[in-house]
Design an enzyme around this catalytic site. Structure first.
Site, PDB file in Angstrom:
ATOM      1  N   CYS A  80       0.837  -1.199   0.000  1.00 50.47           N
ATOM      2  CA  CYS A  80       0.000   0.000   0.000  1.00 50.47           C
ATOM      3  C   CYS A  80       0.874   1.252   0.000  1.00 50.47           C
ATOM      4  O   CYS A  80       1.583   1.499  -0.963  1.00 50.47           O
ATOM      5  CB  CYS A  80      -1.005  -0.028   1.153  1.00 50.47           C
ATOM      6  SG  CYS A  80      -2.322   1.210   0.951  1.00 50.47           S
ATOM      7  N   HIS A 178      -4.028  -4.496  -0.090  1.00 50.68           N
ATOM      8  CA  HIS A 178      -3.696  -4.991   1.244  1.00 50.68           C
ATOM      9  C   HIS A 178      -3.802  -6.514   1.265  1.00 50.68           C
ATOM     10  O   HIS A 178      -4.912  -7.045   1.423  1.00 50.68           O
ATOM     11  CB  HIS A 178      -4.656  -4.404   2.280  1.00 50.68           C
ATOM     12  CG  HIS A 178      -4.445  -2.953   2.558  1.00 50.68           C
ATOM     13  ND1 HIS A 178      -3.564  -2.490   3.510  1.00 50.68           N
ATOM     14  CD2 HIS A 178      -4.986  -1.851   1.981  1.00 50.68           C
ATOM     15  CE1 HIS A 178      -3.580  -1.175   3.530  1.00 50.68           C
ATOM     16  NE2 HIS A 178      -4.435  -0.756   2.605  1.00 50.68           N
ATOM     17  N   GLU A 180      -3.050  -8.478   3.600  1.00 50.08           N
ATOM     18  CA  GLU A 180      -3.514  -8.920   4.918  1.00 50.08           C
ATOM     19  C   GLU A 180      -5.018  -8.811   5.075  1.00 50.08           C
ATOM     20  O   GLU A 180      -5.593  -9.375   6.020  1.00 50.08           O
ATOM     21  CB  GLU A 180      -2.801  -8.119   6.022  1.00 50.08           C
ATOM     22  CG  GLU A 180      -3.287  -6.699   6.238  1.00 50.08           C
ATOM     23  CD  GLU A 180      -2.759  -5.672   5.237  1.00 50.08           C
ATOM     24  OE1 GLU A 180      -3.008  -4.475   5.440  1.00 50.08           O
ATOM     25  OE2 GLU A 180      -2.111  -6.079   4.234  1.00 50.08           O
TER      26      GLU A 180
END
Length: 200
Positions: A80, A178, A180
């Site tokens: 990011c 992202h 995650e």
């Protein structure tokens, strides 16, 4: 595998740490330049503003440590904001690390920020994105890198036009999304990143 996350003083890195552990890594958040310089893989992750992140890295000497490790061919992954900071000047204000040529520009789209799920379109075959072409990943950003060399793009997404979603060049790689927050696809990307870092 030991992985260090360069701590620039902002952004929530805990979710990235948890995702890296699930991928099989031993992650550590650090402000130690020697750890960032020497680790098998260094990651710049988080959210925020390019200028403030760059200042945070510089305040503890992590900017030079990152540049040195890249000069030695050691892998760095940006996530990011971390991908944006690999580049040069940002329209958001401030300079990045200048490790990749090109600006960071505000999205030219009807909906800003680009928030939510979008479909990856591979631009070429890369180790980082192996097996995830056509999969959905999670974005949250208003600015994006525009590489001077379009060949740096590993993948794009369509958000009122093509937006660079990932880059890969030698010891440098970055994802604008992202991992995650991107479920099984994001987990695959992080597993790929660990494998990629061993091969650089």
């Amino acid at each position: 595998m030991k992985v260090v996350l360069a701590d620039y003083g902002a952004g929530n890195l805990r979710s990235v740490v948890s995702a890296l552990r699930r991928a099989g890594a031993a992650p550590e958040i650090t402000i130690d330049p020697s750890a960032v310089r020497e680790a098998p893989l260094a990651i710049i992750a988080g959210v925020g503003h390019v200028a403030s992140a760059a200042r945070g890295l510089a305040a503890v000497g992590l900017d030079d440590a990152l540049r040195e490790r890249v000069s030695l061919g050691r892998p760095v992954l940006g996530i990011c904001l971390g991908m944006q900071i690999l580049f040069e000047e940002s329209e958001e204000g401030g300079a990045g690390l200048g490790l990749l040529a090109g600006p960071v520009r505000r999205l030219r789209a009807r909906r800003i920020p680009h928030m939510g799920w979008n479909t990856l379109q591979a631009a070429r075959e890369t180790a980082l994105l192996a097996g995830v072409d056509g999969q959905d990943v999670y974005f949250a950003h208003s600015f994006a890198a525009v590489p001077s060399d379009p060949g740096l793009a590993a993948a794009t997404v369509d958000h009122d036009g093509a937006v660079v979603a990932a880059v890969e060049s030698g010891p440098l790689a970055g994802v604008q999304f992202h991992p995650e927050r991107s479920g099984a696809t994001g987990a695959r990307v992080l597993e790929n990143a660990l494998a990629w870092s061993r091969s650089v």
